[in-house]
Design a protein around this motif. Structure first.
Motif, short mmCIF file in Angstrom:
data_model
loop_
_atom_site.label_atom_id
_atom_site.label_comp_id
_atom_site.label_asym_id
_atom_site.label_seq_id
_atom_site.Cartn_x
_atom_site.Cartn_y
_atom_site.Cartn_z
N ILE A 180 0.84 -1.20 0.00
CA ILE A 180 0.00 0.00 0.00
C ILE A 180 0.87 1.24 0.00
CG2 ILE A 180 -0.32 -0.31 2.51
CD1 ILE A 180 -2.98 1.34 2.09
N LYS A 181 0.43 2.20 -0.82
CA LYS A 181 1.13 3.48 -0.89
C LYS A 181 0.09 4.58 -0.68
CE LYS A 181 2.72 4.92 -4.93
NZ LYS A 181 2.90 6.14 -5.68
N ILE A 182 0.36 5.49 0.21
CA ILE A 182 -0.54 6.64 0.38
C ILE A 182 0.23 7.89 -0.03
CG2 ILE A 182 -1.94 8.00 1.97
CD1 ILE A 182 -2.45 5.48 3.59
N ASP A 183 -0.21 8.50 -1.12
CA ASP A 183 0.40 9.75 -1.59
C ASP A 183 -0.24 10.91 -0.82
OD1 ASP A 183 2.25 8.87 -3.33
OD2 ASP A 183 1.14 9.38 -5.16
N VAL A 184 0.57 11.59 -0.06
CA VAL A 184 0.05 12.69 0.76
C VAL A 184 -0.19 13.91 -0.12
CG1 VAL A 184 0.60 14.25 2.67
CG2 VAL A 184 1.15 11.82 2.84
N GLY A 185 -1.43 14.38 -0.12
CA GLY A 185 -1.79 15.54 -0.95
C GLY A 185 -1.91 16.81 -0.12
N TYR A 186 -2.89 17.64 -0.45
CA TYR A 186 -3.03 18.95 0.19
C TYR A 186 -3.55 18.83 1.62
CZ TYR A 186 -3.38 20.10 -4.83
OH TYR A 186 -3.19 20.18 -6.18
N GLU B 67 -8.29 21.85 -1.75
CA GLU B 67 -7.77 23.08 -2.35
C GLU B 67 -6.35 23.26 -1.85
OE1 GLU B 67 -7.12 26.14 -3.41
OE2 GLU B 67 -8.75 26.28 -4.85
N ASP B 68 -5.42 23.52 -2.75
CA ASP B 68 -4.05 23.65 -2.26
C ASP B 68 -3.81 24.98 -1.55
OD1 ASP B 68 -3.52 25.50 -4.29
OD2 ASP B 68 -1.68 24.51 -4.96
N PHE B 69 -4.83 25.86 -1.52
CA PHE B 69 -4.77 27.06 -0.67
C PHE B 69 -4.52 26.65 0.79
CE2 PHE B 69 -6.89 30.53 1.76
CZ PHE B 69 -6.10 31.58 1.32
N GLY B 70 -4.93 25.42 1.13
CA GLY B 70 -4.70 24.89 2.48
C GLY B 70 -3.25 25.04 2.93
N ASN C 272 -1.23 17.34 -7.73
CA ASN C 272 -0.18 17.18 -6.71
C ASN C 272 1.18 17.49 -7.32
OD1 ASN C 272 -1.85 16.48 -4.65
ND2 ASN C 272 -1.42 14.28 -4.70
N PRO C 273 2.12 18.07 -6.56
CA PRO C 273 2.03 18.36 -5.12
C PRO C 273 1.28 19.65 -4.77
CG PRO C 273 4.13 19.08 -5.96
CD PRO C 273 3.41 18.45 -7.12
N GLY C 274 0.75 20.36 -5.76
CA GLY C 274 0.06 21.63 -5.50
C GLY C 274 1.02 22.79 -5.64
N GLY C 275 0.69 23.71 -6.55
CA GLY C 275 1.57 24.85 -6.79
C GLY C 275 1.82 25.68 -5.55
N ALA C 276 0.84 25.71 -4.64
CA ALA C 276 1.02 26.50 -3.40
C ALA C 276 2.24 26.00 -2.63
CB ALA C 276 -0.23 26.39 -2.53
N SER C 277 2.42 24.68 -2.57
CA SER C 277 3.56 24.13 -1.81
C SER C 277 4.87 24.54 -2.47
CB SER C 277 3.45 22.61 -1.68
OG SER C 277 3.65 21.98 -2.92
N LEU C 278 4.90 24.60 -3.81
CA LEU C 278 6.12 25.00 -4.52
C LEU C 278 6.41 26.49 -4.33
CD1 LEU C 278 5.59 23.05 -7.87
CD2 LEU C 278 6.71 22.28 -5.77
N MET C 279 5.34 27.30 -4.33
CA MET C 279 5.50 28.74 -4.11
C MET C 279 6.04 29.01 -2.70
SD MET C 279 4.55 30.37 -6.90
CE MET C 279 3.93 32.03 -6.61
N ILE C 280 5.53 28.26 -1.72
CA ILE C 280 5.99 28.45 -0.33
C ILE C 280 7.47 28.05 -0.24
CG2 ILE C 280 5.73 27.67 2.07
CD1 ILE C 280 2.66 27.40 1.39
N LYS C 281 7.82 26.92 -0.86
CA LYS C 281 9.23 26.50 -0.86
C LYS C 281 10.12 27.55 -1.51
CE LYS C 281 8.95 21.49 -0.80
NZ LYS C 281 8.35 20.53 -1.70
N ASP C 282 9.56 28.25 -2.48
CA ASP C 282 10.32 29.27 -3.21
C ASP C 282 10.24 30.64 -2.51
OD1 ASP C 282 12.03 29.94 -5.21
OD2 ASP C 282 10.62 29.69 -6.86
N GLY C 283 9.69 30.66 -1.30
CA GLY C 283 9.77 31.86 -0.46
C GLY C 283 8.65 32.87 -0.62
#
Lengths: 208, 176
Positions: A112-118, A154-157, B142-153
Motif C-alpha cells: 500500500i502506498k498513500i500519496d500525501v496531498g493537500y 484546495e491547495d490554498f490549504g 499534486n504536489p500543489g503549486g502552493a507548496s512550490l511557491m511556499i518552498k520558493d519563499g
C-alpha cells in the motif's frame, strides 16, 4: 468555508491465483480485496471521532478478466479526506495496518502506498469575520452567506497552515440566464457580471 | 470614501477585465505548464508599473505599496491552471487548446486578481500597508503549486500577516 485534506491510496493485493473451481489451492485475491474495501470503512465509522469530518472512498477495483481464473493480483485505488492533521496521519497508519494484516491473515500479501496531498483549508476564525464584514459592506448583507464544510480539496490549504488565511466564494451562477453548470464539467461558465464584483471585493479585502 | 472609489473603478474597468477573462479562457494551459498565462500576467503587471518576481517557474508575485508600506502586508492569491476537459460551450472565447479547458474558473480568479491589482495600484495613496499579489501554478495537481511557491519563499520578504483567496461558486445557493 473549510475544505478537506486529500490523500491518494494505491493498494496491490497479490496471492497465488489459480483455477476458480479449486479455491483451496489459491489465495483468493478478489475475495480478499472485497474484505479490505469493506473493512476500511470501519476506520471511518469506528476509529474516527464521529464529530470529525472524514471520507474514505475506494474508487477503483482492477484485476481478473474471465470467469474461471482467480487472478494473482487485484489493484485498488481511493481517496482519504479529513479536516484534522493529527487524525489524518493516524488514519494513514490504521489504513496501512488494515490492508497489510487483513491480506496476510487471508493468505495473500498487500502493498500500500498513500500519496500525501493537500492539507485541509484552515479558515482563520478572525479573518472569516473580517471577510464576512467586508463582503457585507461591499455587496450588502443579503448577498453574503456562509457556506457549508466541503470535503473537496484546495491547495490554498498549504498557505493557511503557515499564516492566517480565508478562502471565500464568488457566486457566478445565474439560473435565469441558464448558467447552472458545475465546475469540472465541459459546460461550466459564469455570469460575467460577477467579474466586476470579484475584482472590487478582492481590492476591498486587501485594504480593510 | 475608499469603498466607493473601489466600486467606481471596478465598474469603470469591468469591460476591460471581461476581455482579459475571454483571453485567458480561450488560451488555457495545464498544471505546471502555464507559460503563456504567466507571460500574460507579467505583461499586465509591467503595463501597470507593478514590480513582480517569478517563482516556481510559472508563478508570479507582485507587490503594491500603499501608505506606510511596512505597517502590514496582506496577500491575495489566484490560481491559473486549467483542466484536461474538452470544452462544449458555444461561445466566441471557447478554448483554442484541444482537450484543455478553464472548467474550474481559474481564468476568473486570475482576472479578478489582475483587476484588483489595477484598482489597488491606482488608489495606493489611499490605503495602508503592502499588498502581495500571488498568481500560482498547479492548483489542480499534486504536489500543489502552493507548496512550490511556499518552498520558493512566497511567504517571506515581506511576510504577509494574512492571505485571502477567491473561488468561483457556480450555484447561487449552496447545494451539496
Amino acid at each position: 468555508m473549510s475544505m478537506a485534506s486529500a490523500d491518494e491510496i494505491y493498494i496491490s493485493i497479490k496471492g497465488k491465483g489459480g483455477h476458480a473451481a479449486s479455491p483451496h489451492l489459491t489465495a483468493d485475491t478478489v475475495l480478499i480485496a472485497s474484505h479490505i474495501v469493506i473493512s476500511l470503512q470501519q476506520i471511518v465509522s469506528r476509529n474516527n471521532n464521529p464529530t470529525n469530518p472524514t471520507v474514505l472512498s475506494i474508487t477503483a477495483i482492477n484485476g481478473g478478466n474471465t470467469t474461471n481464473v482467480i487472478p494473482g493480483e487485484i489493484k485498488l485505488m481511493g481517496t482519504f479526506r479529513a479536516m484534522n492533521e493529527e487524525w489524518r496521519f493516524k488514519a494513514h497508519e490504521l489504513i496501512k495496518k488494515h490492508v497489510v494484516q487483513l491480506a496476510e491473515t487471508m493468505g495473500a500479501t498487500a502493498e500500500i502506498k498513500i500519496d500525501v496531498g493537500y492539507p485541509f483549508v484552515l479558515n482563520d476564525e478572525g479573518l472569516y469575520k473580517v471577510a464576512r464584514k467586508n463582503g457585507e459592506e461591499y455587496i450588502g448583507a443579503d448577498n453574503v452567506e456562509t457556506t457549508e464544510l466541503r470535503m473537496g480539496a484546495e491547495d490554498f490549504g498549504y498557505y493557511t497552515h503557515h499564516i492566517p488565511g480565508c478562502f471565500f466564494r464568488l457566486g457566478v451562477g445565474n439560473i435565469e440566464k441558464g448558467i447552472v453548470s458545475n465546475v469540472h464539467t465541459p459546460t461550466f461558465n459564469i455570469d460575467e457580471q460577477g467579474i466586476e464584483i470579484g475584482m472590487g471585493v478582492m481590492a476591498w479585502m486587501a485594504t480593510s | 470614501m475608499l469603498k466607493e472609489k473601489i466600486k467606481q473603478l471596478a465598474k469603470q474597468y469591468a469591460a476591460e477585465f471581461i476581455e482579459v477573462r475571454h483571453h485567458l479562457h480561450a488560451n488555457p494551459e495545464l498544471s505546471y505548464a502555464e507559460f503563456k498565462t504567466s507571460a500574460f500576467i507579467q505583461n499586465k503587471l509591467m503595463q501597470l508599473g507593478i514590480p513582480f518576481e517569478v517563482k516556481a517557474t510559472t508563478g508570479v508575485v507582485g507587490l503594491i505599496k500603499g501608505k506606510n508600506p511596512n505597517s502590514k502586508v496582506i496577500a491575495l492569491r489566484a490560481d491559473m491552471d486549467a483542466l484536461p476537459i474538452q470544452e462544449e460551450n458555444d461561445v466566441p472565447y471557447k478554448s483554442k487548446n484541444d482537450g484543455v479547458m478553464h472548467a474550474c474558473g481559474h481564468d476568473v480568479h486570475t482576472t479578478c486578481l489582475l483587476g484588483a491589482a489595477k484598482i489597488l495600484n491606482e488608489l495606493k495613496e489611499e490605503w495602508e500597508g503592502t499588498v502581495k499579489l500571488i498568481f500560482q501554478p498547479g492548483e489542480e495537481k499534486n504536489p500543489g503549486g502552493a507548496s512550490l511557491m511556499i518552498k520558493d519563499g512566497v511567504l517571506e520578504n515581506p511576510k504577509p500577516q494574512s492571505i485571502f483567496a477567491l473561488h468561483v461558486h457556480p450555484v447561487c445557493h449552496w447545494v451539496s
